[in-house]
Design a protein around this motif. Structure first.
Motif, short mmCIF file in Angstrom:
data_model
loop_
_atom_site.label_atom_id
_atom_site.label_comp_id
_atom_site.label_asym_id
_atom_site.label_seq_id
_atom_site.Cartn_x
_atom_site.Cartn_y
_atom_site.Cartn_z
N SER A 262 0.84 -1.20 0.00
CA SER A 262 0.00 0.00 0.00
C SER A 262 0.87 1.24 0.00
CB SER A 262 -0.91 -0.03 1.22
OG SER A 262 -1.83 1.02 1.12
N GLY A 263 0.22 2.37 0.07
CA GLY A 263 0.97 3.62 -0.10
C GLY A 263 2.02 3.89 0.92
N TRP A 264 1.86 3.39 2.15
CA TRP A 264 2.80 3.78 3.18
C TRP A 264 4.10 3.03 3.13
CZ3 TRP A 264 -1.53 0.82 4.58
CH2 TRP A 264 -1.24 -0.48 4.96
N ASP B 255 6.09 2.63 0.49
CA ASP B 255 6.83 2.90 -0.73
C ASP B 255 7.94 3.89 -0.42
OD1 ASP B 255 6.04 4.37 -3.95
OD2 ASP B 255 7.67 3.08 -3.26
N TYR B 256 9.18 3.45 -0.42
CA TYR B 256 10.29 4.32 -0.09
C TYR B 256 11.05 4.79 -1.31
CZ TYR B 256 9.56 3.08 4.73
OH TYR B 256 9.02 2.92 5.96
N GLU B 257 10.46 4.59 -2.47
CA GLU B 257 11.16 5.02 -3.67
C GLU B 257 10.81 6.46 -3.97
OE1 GLU B 257 12.64 1.37 -3.89
OE2 GLU B 257 13.05 2.89 -5.41
N PHE B 258 11.72 7.14 -4.56
CA PHE B 258 11.47 8.51 -4.97
C PHE B 258 10.76 8.52 -6.31
CE2 PHE B 258 13.38 11.12 -1.88
CZ PHE B 258 14.37 10.37 -1.31
N ASP B 259 9.87 9.47 -6.46
CA ASP B 259 9.03 9.51 -7.63
C ASP B 259 9.75 10.23 -8.76
OD1 ASP B 259 5.86 11.06 -8.44
OD2 ASP B 259 6.91 9.32 -9.27
N ILE B 260 10.91 9.73 -9.12
CA ILE B 260 11.68 10.40 -10.17
C ILE B 260 12.52 9.34 -10.85
CG2 ILE B 260 13.63 10.89 -8.66
CD1 ILE B 260 13.96 13.51 -10.07
N ASP B 261 12.77 9.55 -12.12
CA ASP B 261 13.66 8.62 -12.83
C ASP B 261 15.08 9.06 -12.58
OD1 ASP B 261 11.39 8.92 -15.54
OD2 ASP B 261 11.48 7.36 -13.99
N GLU B 262 15.84 8.16 -12.04
CA GLU B 262 17.23 8.52 -11.78
C GLU B 262 17.97 8.65 -13.11
OE1 GLU B 262 18.11 6.51 -7.47
OE2 GLU B 262 18.91 5.61 -9.29
N VAL B 263 19.05 9.40 -13.05
CA VAL B 263 19.85 9.57 -14.26
C VAL B 263 20.51 8.24 -14.58
CG1 VAL B 263 21.83 10.72 -15.22
CG2 VAL B 263 20.29 11.96 -13.75
N GLU C 197 23.13 6.18 -16.85
CA GLU C 197 24.26 6.35 -17.75
C GLU C 197 24.87 5.01 -18.07
OE1 GLU C 197 26.71 8.90 -15.60
OE2 GLU C 197 25.65 10.71 -16.19
#
Lengths: 328, 484
Positions: B390-392, B394-402, B404
């Motif tokens: 569930s929502g609580w 989720d420890y991932e950041f809501d962004i695509d990491e760079v 390379e």
């Protein structure tokens, strides 16, 4: 604000129609002229936008190195300087923002549903994916006090990161007052709401700061400043060190908020208390490690998250030797 | 000479503290700055006063200094400068004829009788070197001890200590605790301690306390931790409730708190040998502990015969087993790039490194690695349950990491040209035979300190590649914008 000046001026002229000279109210007229000249200085492609005036009004230090990717205007787009148009645009923008704020208040904090905000464990606060993300930051160096360091901020490769680079020089300015110099800093702008009200970040549900950076081995300092409405709080900030590893790999830096120590006017204070997270106004990175030479720091994004394994509330205890009053 | 001392005192207090209050100075400062030696009076041969002499003898300098002091004294009492009768001491080798001819040809306004030069410090002569003396710790210690010998009552010790603090960097002793203790020893003991309540209320002997604070502040700036001897000296000189003692307590507290906060510690004394330094740097940036450092070429000094065109530079490389395996798996159709040089700072030394990397593969070509079940650290591996989080949780950041491309090897070389790096590639081929089939392209930029992004116009044109197998020459003027 210019809006106020314009209104006051207008009413004044209306009431005293025999003496339309503006010179009789020197205060209004000088500030009027000052505002006008500042809006003229910025050769940005959209001069009438409120954001420009806000930028110029806020960080005078930022003016010295406005390397936040200034666009050189092409000859076709001559910036039109029309004060009335600028005022109208600004009014429209502020009312638009006010409308957004009111509507968002119904949805939830900052326009996101309350459920989502409460259960959030990790939030991205600043990301660098486009030029407009760079506008949220000011870069300063010791040029403001007469030193010779240079610092620039630009988008990195592929528009995927921001690159803060420059040269640090600790040659002291020869003005007889300062014997030390040599710092470069990147500070975030204070978030503004409608009518340029100061807003602040609320990170009370998180306990760690997360940065994804790639440096060159130099030690940086992370400074967090709280709500600066009270004058005494202008020089207070909470700081901690960020050590970059250097190398071609991205580095994750996790700094718990309990590790930040308190300092006032640039000096660590004896009475330490923990950083309260409910009204954060800005964050900044400073480099002042007394080593002359070029430096760079590539930042991917800055976020906060709640580390469940971190239970420390505050890392520094007050010592009775230095602070006998606290222990009476 | 009061005027320079006031300036020193002002200079010691931080620029942004309102008024040089002692209380401000005793807190440790952040960010800590270095204190460069300003050398206001370190050149007694500086041309002051005589516009046409090229240098003055030492005796004349002292005479001038005394005259300068007289002027300052006159200025402080309010006498205007022009009324002070002051003869310009001209050097003996300065001809009279030129001087008079200058003044006779063109009517000029009268030049100031003295140039605004740096005044000499009062105890400058103690730091004058013997003709064959070197600036090292022994001569510094000798100078400090000479002060005590010539001056039993220690007159002017505050000025002397300020001067000695400025000179420390020239003598290379700014990180030496014993020297600082010796300098604190210059203070007369038991004189500056407050003895009654009135002396305790007001800051007793404020200039001396500021001087003590300056010594401790320079120790703090250079990261020198004071010891018991310092504490004893401070108690003897200033007493336990003084500002220097307060600063000492703060230094003890904060230095010990922040001693080990660096997650990537670097030894204080860096190795002098470039190969050792390169090894240290490579180990520093490579997080994989199983990586192997290989020295491909030792730095050789130029022989007297001069058969080699240029001195051979050292080449040190590092590669981990994972990187080796990745390179072996690399598709030979895609080229790999040598990029660099990028700067790395080790304390106060800057070294440059190059990396061997490939571009990111487009998603369709990426092959998903099959990790055997026993080796996978993430649980569950393959689970077909409806294991919804569930929502609580989720420890991932809501962004695509760079993302390379992978890095295959890193090297540090003395020279940043293609020939040296080609030697590195050749050396790498011994452990990575797959490298022989992969085209290697050199993307060398000027070291502006930007990682993977070149500023247009500063890119160096690469020299034509040596005759190696499967090596292409890149289009050197190609901009490196978004090549992944």
């Amino acid at each position: 604000m210019a809006l106020v000046h314009k209104l006051l001026n207008g009413t004044y002229i209306l009431s005293k129609c025999l003496k339309p000279s503006v010179a009789s109210c020197p205060f209004l007229s000088t500030s009027f002229a000052d505002y006008c000249s500042r809006s003229l200085q910025k050769p940005v492609a959209t001069p009438g936008k409120a954001s420009t005036q806000r930028n110029s009004a806020e960080g005078l230090q930022g003016d010295h190195q406005r390397e936040v990717a200034l666009d050189i205007t092409s000859p076709e787009e001559k910036p039109e300087v029309s004060f009335d148009k600028a005022i109208k645009d600004e009014i429209k923008e502020h009312f638009w923002r006010l409308k957004d704020e009111i509507v968002n208040h119904w949805i939830g904090p900052e326009g996101r549903p309350l459920q989502e905000v409460i259960m959030e464990q990790a939030r991205v606060v600043w990301q660098f994916r486009g030029k407009e993300d760079l506008d949220k930051w000011i870069v300063t160096s010791d040029k403001t006090i007469g030193g010779r360091s240079e610092v620039f901020l630009k988008m990195g490769k592929n528009n995927q990161s921001a690159l803060l680079y420059g040269t640090l020089s600790s040659a002291a300015p020869q003005d007889g007052e300062k014997s030390q110099s040599g710092y470069c800093a990147m500070i975030s702008r204070i978030p503004r709401g409608a009518f340029d009200r100061k807003k602040s970040y609320d990170w009370s549900q998180f306990n760690t700061l997360y940065l994804r950076v790639r440096g060159d081995g130099r030690p940086w300092m992370v400074n967090i400043r709280e709500d600066t409405d009270i004058i005494q709080k202008n020089n207070q900030m909470y700081s901690y060190f960020m050590f970059t590893r250097g190398g071609p790999y991205w580095q994750e830096v996790k700094i718990p908020f309990s590790k930040f120590f308190f300092s006032n006017q640039g000096r660590i204070r004896d009475a330490q208390f923990q950083l309260l997270l409910d009204k954060i106004s800005s964050i900044g990175f400073t480099l002042a490690d007394k080593v002359d030479g070029p430096f760079f720091l590539e930042i991917d994004f800055i976020g906060v998250f709640a580390d469940p394994a971190h239970t420390e509330e505050f890392a520094y205890e007050n010592s009775p030797v230095l602070n006998p009053r606290l222990f009476r | 000479m009061r005027q320079p001392r006031l300036r020193e005192v002002k200079a010691v207090s931080s620029g942004h503290a309102a008024g040089g209050q002692l209380g401000q100075n005793s807190n440790p400062r952040l960010p800590v700055f270095s204190q460069r030696s300003q050398n206001p009076g370190s050149q007694p041969q500086s041309c002051c006063g005589c516009p046409t002499s090229r240098g003055m003898s030492w005796a004349q300098a002292i005479m001038l200094a005394r005259g300068w002091r007289g002027i300052c004294g006159a200025a402080l009492t309010g006498a205007p400068f022009s009324q002070v009768p002051f003869q310009v001491p001209r050097g003996l080798h300065c001809s009279v004829a030129t001087h008079s001819s200058d003044s006779s040809l063109v009517p000029r306004p009268p030049k100031p009788l003295w140039q605004p030069a740096k005044p000499l410090s009062p105890h400058e002569e103690l730091f004058r070197l013997a003709p064959d003396g070197a600036r090292d710790k022994a001569s510094f210690v000798q100078a400090v001890q000479n002060f005590g010998q010539h001056n039993v009552r220690k007159r002017g010790h505050v000025d002397f200590i300020y001067l000695a603090l400025r000179k420390m960097r020239d003598y290379g002793v700014e990180k030496d605790l014993t020297v600082y203790n010796l300098l604190l020893d210059v203070f007369p003991k038991e004189v500056f301690k407050p003895r009654n309540i009135f002396q305790k209320i007001f800051i007793h002997y404020p200039r001396q306390q500021e001087c003590g604070l300056a010594v401790l502040e320079q120790m703090e700036n250079h990261g020198v931790m004071p010891n018991k001897e310092t504490e004893f000296l401070l108690i003897q000189i200033f007493g336990r409730k003084s500002y220097p003692m307060l600063k000492f307590v703060r230094m003890k507290l904060w230095f010990s708190r922040f001693k080990n906060i660096n997650p990537f510690p670097m030894p204080r004394d860096l190795p002098k040998d470039p190969v050792d330094l390169a090894t240290l740097g490579l180990r520093h940036i490579e997080p994989d502990l199983s990586a192997r450092v290989t020295v491909y070429q030792m730095a050789s000094s130029k022989d007297s015969t001069g058969t080699a065109d240029s001195t051979e530079q050292h080449i040190v490389g590092i590669q981990s087993p994972d990187q080796q395996a990745a390179l072996a798996r690399h598709n030979p159709a895609r080229p790999i790039f040598v990029e660099g040089p990028f700067s790395l700072w080790l304390r106060d030394r800057c070294v440059y490194y190059h990396i061997l990397r490939a571009d990111l593969e487009p998603p369709e070509e990426r092959e998903v690695e099959e990790i055997p079940e026993e080796w996978n650290l993430y649980y569950p591996i393959q689970l077909d349950l409806k294991y919804g989080r569930s929502g609580w949780d989720d420890y991932e950041f809501d962004i695509d990491e760079v993302e390379e491309g992978p890095v295959f090897a890193i090297c540090m070389a003395g020279a940043h040209d293609q020939a040296t790096l080609a030697k590195w590639i050749k050396g790498l081929q011994e452990t990575n035979p797959a490298l022989a089939q992969i085209p290697v392209i050199f993307r060398l930029t000027a070291s502006t300190g930007e990682l993977l992004a070149s500023s247009s116009g500063l890119e160096e044109p690469c020299p034509p590649p040596p005759q190696e197998e499967e090596e292409e020459e890149d289009n050197t003027q190609r901009q490196q914008q978004g090549q992944s």
